[in-house]
Structures are given as C-alpha cells and as structure tokens.
Design a protein around this motif. Structure first.
Motif, short mmCIF file in Angstrom:
data_model
loop_
_atom_site.label_atom_id
_atom_site.label_comp_id
_atom_site.label_asym_id
_atom_site.label_seq_id
_atom_site.Cartn_x
_atom_site.Cartn_y
_atom_site.Cartn_z
N PRO A 59 0.81 -1.23 0.00
CA PRO A 59 0.00 0.00 0.00
C PRO A 59 0.84 1.28 0.00
CG PRO A 59 -0.20 -1.19 2.10
CD PRO A 59 0.47 -2.11 1.13
N GLN A 60 2.10 1.19 0.40
CA GLN A 60 2.97 2.38 0.37
C GLN A 60 3.23 2.85 -1.05
OE1 GLN A 60 6.03 0.66 3.29
NE2 GLN A 60 6.15 2.85 3.64
N VAL A 61 3.02 1.97 -2.03
CA VAL A 61 3.17 2.38 -3.42
C VAL A 61 1.82 2.38 -4.13
CG1 VAL A 61 5.59 1.69 -3.56
CG2 VAL A 61 3.80 0.05 -4.20
N GLY A 86 11.39 4.08 11.78
CA GLY A 86 11.23 5.06 10.72
C GLY A 86 10.40 4.42 9.61
N CYS A 87 10.08 5.21 8.60
CA CYS A 87 9.19 4.70 7.55
C CYS A 87 9.38 5.53 6.29
CB CYS A 87 7.75 4.82 8.04
SG CYS A 87 6.55 4.20 6.87
N LEU A 88 9.40 4.87 5.13
CA LEU A 88 9.53 5.58 3.86
C LEU A 88 8.38 6.55 3.64
CD1 LEU A 88 10.57 2.54 1.63
CD2 LEU A 88 12.06 4.43 2.36
N SER A 89 7.23 6.28 4.25
CA SER A 89 6.06 7.15 4.07
C SER A 89 6.03 8.31 5.06
CB SER A 89 4.77 6.34 4.22
OG SER A 89 4.68 5.37 3.19
N GLN A 98 5.87 -6.37 12.28
CA GLN A 98 4.68 -5.73 12.87
C GLN A 98 4.43 -4.37 12.25
OE1 GLN A 98 4.52 -6.47 17.43
NE2 GLN A 98 6.54 -7.20 16.82
N HIS A 99 5.52 -3.62 11.99
CA HIS A 99 5.40 -2.31 11.34
C HIS A 99 4.79 -2.46 9.95
CE1 HIS A 99 7.16 1.77 10.19
NE2 HIS A 99 6.86 1.24 9.02
N GLU A 100 5.28 -3.43 9.17
CA GLU A 100 4.79 -3.58 7.79
C GLU A 100 3.35 -4.08 7.76
OE1 GLU A 100 6.42 -2.12 5.63
OE2 GLU A 100 8.27 -1.96 6.75
N ILE A 101 3.00 -5.00 8.65
CA ILE A 101 1.61 -5.48 8.68
C ILE A 101 0.66 -4.34 9.05
CG2 ILE A 101 -0.01 -7.01 9.90
CD1 ILE A 101 2.16 -9.15 9.89
N ASP A 102 1.11 -3.44 9.91
CA ASP A 102 0.29 -2.26 10.21
C ASP A 102 -0.08 -1.50 8.92
OD1 ASP A 102 -0.03 -2.45 12.93
OD2 ASP A 102 1.40 -0.87 13.44
N HIS A 103 0.87 -1.38 7.99
CA HIS A 103 0.56 -0.69 6.73
C HIS A 103 -0.62 -1.35 6.01
CE1 HIS A 103 3.68 2.33 6.30
NE2 HIS A 103 4.64 1.47 6.57
N LEU A 104 -0.70 -2.67 6.09
CA LEU A 104 -1.78 -3.40 5.41
C LEU A 104 -3.14 -3.09 6.05
CD1 LEU A 104 -0.05 -6.88 5.00
CD2 LEU A 104 0.07 -4.87 3.49
NI NI Z 1 6.62 1.95 7.06
#
Ligand code: NI
Length: 173
Positions: free
Chosen positions: A51-53, A95-98, A137-143
């Motif tokens: 979803p970040q892209v 941190g996060c690319l978004s 956990q951070h990446e699943i949060d994005h989903l």
């Molecule tokens: Ni992120």
C-alpha cells in the motif's frame, strides 16, 4: 523493473485497508520485483508494504539481514501475513519511507509467530524476535492502514524530526 512512487503522510490512501492476495501469478512476481527495487532505492529500508506504493494488497517485504547481530530469516516476501502469537513487549525507534521527516518510539511485541504465503502461494510459519519481529509488525500495520505515528504514545515526546531533513529553524514536536 521500476522504482515506484511512495505515498507519504498525510496521503489519506495510507489509511486504506489492503485486501487478500488471491492470484499468485507472473503479475504478482513482477510487482514484488518492483517493490524490492523501490525498497532498495536511496537509503535502503528494512521493509516496505504494497500500500505504500498505492497497491492495496496484503504484500510486504522485510529484510533486516543488513543489521548486525540481529536474528533474521534474510530476504522475505510475505503475502497475506498473519501474526498467530505475540509475546513480550519493548519500546524501539522506527522510521518509515512514508514518514520521511520523523522517527518515533513505538511499543511492539518482542517475539511473534508469523504465518505467511510466499510468491508461489505456499504457506510458511516463522518464529521471529527482536528487530525482525518489529519490522514485520510495522509492515503489517501498513496493510491495516496504520503508520507508526499512530502508535506512538505521545506525538509530542515520542516523535523525533530527522536532523538530515530538518528545514532551517524547523521545530520538531
Ligand atoms: Ni513503514
């Protein structure tokens, strides 16, 4: 292969909940190759989520193997990932690319048991700990439409402006 545009806060699409992947085909493999190229572009991130892209499907890539002394499974494509079990908790900096201008302190489980499919649709289970567990956990949060800034206890005390990006005279909060 292509480097994809990354959605950044406050883009409202980052709050969208992603849907389950059902087709494990060449189009999926091509997309994951682009997602990986995007992750590695610039200062490589330890993880990225579809979803970040702007692709709202349950796909993430995690690879914390570049971080010294961190138990890890190497490069992982995790499709339809699901945390089956959590244990412990610890505060850590993320941190996060978004969210390019900030890092933040976030509470996460220290150990997880994860179930996910690979690019062929095969199901695997992983026991993860420490930084790899945190990254997943951070990446699943994005989903699920969540960013780390949604998880900090206090935006006033637990967010840190990245110095390298700080505009002259800018104030972190
Ligand atoms: Ni992120």
């Amino acid at each position: 292969m292509a480097i994809l545009d990354i959605l950044r806060l406050p883009d409202p699409r980052l709050k969208q909940v992603s849907s389950t992947v059902e087709r494990f085909d060449a189009a999926l493999r091509d997309f994951v190759a682009d997602l990986e190229e995007t992750r590695l572009d610039g200062p490589a991130a330890v993880g990225i989520a579809a979803p970040q892209v702007g692709r709202f499907q349950r796909i993430v890539i995690v690879d914390v193997s570049g971080r010294p002394k961190t138990p890890n499974h190497g490069y992982l494509v995790l499709i339809n990932p699901e945390i089956l079990h959590w244990e412990g908790f610890a505060m850590g900096r993320e941190g996060c690319l978004s969210v390019p201008d900030y890092t933040g302190n976030v509470m996460r489980a220290t150990q997880i048991r994860l179930r996910a499919q690979d690019l062929e649709g095969q199901t695997h289970e992983y026991d993860m700990e420490g930084y790899e567990a945190r990254a997943v956990q951070h990446e699943i949060d994005h989903l699920d439409g969540l960013l780390f800034v949604d998880r900090v206890v206090s935006r006033r005390t637990d967010l840190y402006r990245r110095k390298v990006y700080a505009p002259r005279g800018g104030q972190g909060r």
